[in-house]
Design a protein around this motif. Structure first.
Motif, PDB file in Angstrom:
ATOM      1  N   ARG A  68      23.972   2.597  47.017  1.00  0.00           N
ATOM      2  CA  ARG A  68      24.505   3.689  47.846  1.00  0.00           C
ATOM      3  C   ARG A  68      23.768   3.778  49.189  1.00  0.00           C
ATOM      4  O   ARG A  68      24.368   4.111  50.216  1.00  0.00           O
ATOM      5  CB  ARG A  68      24.402   5.027  47.100  1.00  0.00           C
ATOM      6  N   ASN A  74      21.897   3.938  43.126  1.00  0.00           N
ATOM      7  CA  ASN A  74      21.464   4.648  44.338  1.00  0.00           C
ATOM      8  C   ASN A  74      20.948   3.683  45.404  1.00  0.00           C
ATOM      9  O   ASN A  74      21.052   3.957  46.601  1.00  0.00           O
ATOM     10  CB  ASN A  74      20.399   5.682  43.997  1.00  0.00           C
ATOM     11  N   ILE A  77      30.692   4.612  48.799  1.00  0.00           N
ATOM     12  CA  ILE A  77      29.352   5.178  48.543  1.00  0.00           C
ATOM     13  C   ILE A  77      29.280   5.611  47.076  1.00  0.00           C
ATOM     14  O   ILE A  77      28.882   6.724  46.730  1.00  0.00           O
ATOM     15  CB  ILE A  77      29.007   6.349  49.500  1.00  0.00           C
ATOM     16  N   ASP A  78      29.705   4.662  46.233  1.00  0.00           N
ATOM     17  CA  ASP A  78      29.793   4.925  44.806  1.00  0.00           C
ATOM     18  C   ASP A  78      28.806   4.095  43.986  1.00  0.00           C
ATOM     19  O   ASP A  78      28.832   4.102  42.753  1.00  0.00           O
ATOM     20  CB  ASP A  78      31.212   4.645  44.304  1.00  0.00           C
TER      21      ASP A  78
END
Length: 739
Positions: A83, A80, A99-100
């Motif tokens: 991300r 995260n 955005i992985d």
């Protein structure tokens, strides 16, 4: 809409939507502060910070530096956290991958590109995200030249980032090609770093230590190194033509310095001396400079005039009037101008009542202020050619200049142009305000409030090219009976003020502003009068009901309140034209009261005629607040122009190319109301009557009011009915002007 920004917003809402302190963002695919603030809070949450904030402050920075000083391919950062980086990259216009949560080649390339754009590739080599770059990622700053930006300014921004980013309190500045208050603060920090100040000492404030350091670092032809780079950067930021960002102080730079010194009225040396540094860095420049002009709120007595002359002052700025309902008596006092003239002091007038917030400024208020300023200038005896400085006394942001200040000064400029015998319009305010209003052609000189060094309108903006007075410090002059506090001003020579004055004009028996405490009583009397002639408080909204069609959609109270809302303008017009304000008020209230849907339909037909080629051949109709035909407005204004009552261009009432612009202007309430007065002046002429004045007879008043409606039998009835309304208004106005 940007699809990847939309995905970033969905990431925020999906992963963090239930986290206390992180509000969901609009999923619109548009980068904005709300998204950046949300990403900042998401980062704080991932770092374990519980007191979430929009601000990427010291706690966020220190925690990030402690936990994740580098985030890259092999650092093992949580998905995260990656991300958030990917989302920020997309919001900045870079490729952030999918955005992985994977810090892959695409993310690495984007981070490297961001470092290059910011100018810190050599300081932070490689492709890892570092804390200060992360802070730069989560804001709305641009790191490429944006529209209107300068590549030279951008190169300076990148140079400062590269040279000073490792200092504790220096954070990455935008590289967008624009000089802003943040870049100005960064430049001040850079100067303090070069002076050898520690991180604790370098505050960005132009204080004694910084000033002493600059005094010890005078530059001249042959100087080189970072000091020259900082000096040339300051010259570029101040938009000095032909200056390049350089590390060598050569003859070309020295010549540009001479031009700048002459422009801001410093000793012309061609050197980068302290006063030149100061004028480049802060709006006051060297606040100890001795000026030849001043402004003050205190009466200048003979003793004070002597003290001011002895101190080297020759031009005084004084206020035309006081602020209503305040106790400060700042206006020019009776006999004061004669004292100043006798003592050899010239004077420039300032008009300021309120003006301390954006909501004061609008076109209609500009019209009111201009009329009041003209009257006060004549009252004091200022001659044709005098420039009146209208004040903007607050830190107006750029969007407020667009939305409020410029329309306000358009109202001033239009009115002064129409009504005076030669007064000019100046402006008092921060640099950006003065420059933008002047750039619109609405003012001819600027009185710059540079003493307000913290104003956003002064930070990051160069001196206006048309500056006349530069207000830099509040000081005390003289002693004993000659003691006076003034604002010390540098004068450019653009405006020398006035040295002689007409006898002041004191008009008796003019109307004054309405006493609003009598509002209910006046309304009651007007309601009773209108009822007596068959006009109830409300009714007549059905245009198909012939008997009620003339009564209109507005109630009497609504019509009354709209009319009263324009009392200041109507009063000023009446005083300017020396007629009774009731004569202007009556048609306005009456036409608002009887306005109906048929009038709206007629307006639509005329608009359609000019814009859509309506099949109905109707190129004019009565319109606006007081329901005036464009043809009538043109004829009335033409007559007033020909009589020298107002200034303007003679138009042809039979040409649609003239009718249509005037018809559109009549939608503006200030233009419409002022036209009422000119229609009365023209109407009296058409009837062979004297121009309406302060002693116009009751019968002539009735005939003038009737002519406003036309020349039919219905117009005669109109005149009789409005005369009764006129008498009601006069019942309240007469005691006020005679009190």
């Amino acid at each position: 809409m940007d699809e990847m920004v939309l995905r970033a917003q969905r990431f925020i809402n999906t992963i963090y939507g239930s986290v206390p302190g992180i509000n969901k963002v609009a999923e619109d695919g548009i980068t904005g502060w709300s998204t950046m603030y949300a990403l900042t809070r998401c980062l704080q949450h991932e770092l374990g910070i519980t007191a979430l904030s929009d601000n990427f402050g010291p706690t966020t920075m220190s925690t990030l530096q402690s936990k994740w000083p580098s985030i890259g391919r092999s650092t093992g950062a949580p998905a995260n956290l990656v991300r958030i980086i990917q989302s920020g990259l997309y919001c900045k216009g870079y490729d952030g991958g999918e955005i992985d949560g994977l810090f892959n080649d695409r993310v690495a390339a984007a981070v490297q590109k961001l470092k290059s754009d910011v100018g810190v590739s050599s300081v932070y080599p490689g492709d890892a995200m570092v804390p200060k770059l992360f802070k730069a990622l989560l804001n709305m700053d641009a790191y490429v030249v944006i529209s209107g930006g300068s590549s030279t300014v951008r190169s300076i921004q990148q140079w400062m980032n590269a040279r000073y980013v490792n200092r504790a309190n220096f954070f990455i500045v935008p590289c967008d090609g624009y000089f802003s208050r943040d870049v100005q603060k960064a430049l001040m920090l850079a100067i303090q770093f070069e002076l050898g100040m520690s991180d604790a000492q370098a505050t960005g404030v132009f204080g004694p230590a910084t000033q002493a350091g600059l005094k010890a670092n005078t530059l001249s032809v042959g100087s080189s190194g970072p000091w020259v780079q900082l000096f040339s950067a300051a010259m570029v930021f101040n938009r000095r033509d032909g200056v390049t960002f350089t590390s060598t102080f050569d003859s070309n730079l020295s010549g540009k310095v001479r031009t700048f010194q002459d422009f801001v009225k410093l000793p012309v040396t061609g050197n980068g001396d302290f006063q030149t540094w100061a004028s480049l860095l802060v709006s006051t420049g060297d606040a100890t400079r001795k000026g030849s002009a001043f402004d003050c709120v205190t009466e200048i007595t003979p003793a004070r005039a002597d003290a001011l002359k002895a101190a080297g002052y020759s031009i005084a700025g004084r206020y035309l009037c006081n602020v209503p309902n305040t106790t400060l008596n700042k206006m020019i006092q009776p006999g004061e101008l004669a004292v100043l003239a006798a003592k050899g002091l010239r004077v420039f007038p300032i008009y300021q009542t309120w003006g301390g917030s954006a909501d004061y400024f609008r076109y209609a208020q500009g019209v009111n202020d201009a009329l009041a300023a003209i009257e006060w200038a004549r009252y004091h005896g200022f001659k044709s050619g005098t420039r009146i400085y209208f004040a903007v006394d607050f830190d107006a942001l750029d969007y407020q200049v667009t939305s409020n200040i410029i329309p306000h000064f358009r109202g001033i400029a239009d009115t002064v142009s129409e009504h005076t015998g030669g007064y000019k319009v100046g402006i008092y305010g921060p640099r950006n305000v003065c420059s933008r209003v002047s750039g619109e052609g609405l003012t001819s000189a600027s009185f710059v409030s540079d003493m307000s060094t913290g104003f956003s309108g002064n930070l990051g903006y160069p001196m206006p090219t048309d500056w006349a007075f530069d207000q830099i410090a509040t000081i005390n002059v003289g002693s004993g009976a000659g003691s006076i506090q003034i604002d010390n001003n540098i004068a450019s020579g653009l405006d020398d003020g006035q040295s002689s004055f007409n006898p002041g004009t004191v008009e008796a028996n003019l109307d004054v502003d309405f006493d609003m405490s009598k509002r209910d009583a006046l309304l009651h009397d007007i309601q009773n009068y209108l009822i007596s002639i068959g006009v109830p408080e409300e009714g007549g909204s059905d245009i198909f009901d012939k008997d009620n069609a003339t009564l209109g959609c507005n109630t009497t109270t609504e019509a009354f309140d709209i009319t009263l809302a324009h009392d200041r303008l109507i009063t000023s017009l009446a005083r300017q034209l020396k007629m009774r304000k009731a004569l202007i008020q009556c048609p306005i209230l009456w036409e608002i009261r009887k306005w109906n849907m048929g009038d709206m339909v007629a307006d639509g037909v005329v608009r359609s005629h000019y814009t859509n080629g309506s099949p109905i051949d109707k190129n004019d109709c009565s319109t606006g607040l007081a329901q005036i035909f464009a043809e009538t407005a043109i004829k009335a204004r033409n007559y007033s122009i020909q009589q020298g009552i107002i200034s303007g261009t003679i138009l042809d009432p039979e040409k649609e190319t003239d009718l249509w612009p005037v018809w559109q202007k009549l939608q503006d309430e200030s233009y419409n109301i002022s036209t009422v007065a000119y229609v009365h002046i023209w109407g009296a002429h058409e009837l062979g009557l004297p121009r309406p004045g302060l002693t116009t007879s009751e019968d002539d008043t009735r005939r003038i009011l009737a002519r406003y409606n036309g020349v039919t039998a219905e117009a005669e009835q109109y005149g009789r009915e409005l005369l009764g309304l006129y008498k009601v208004f006069e019942k309240y106005h007469a005691p006020l002007r005679n009190s």
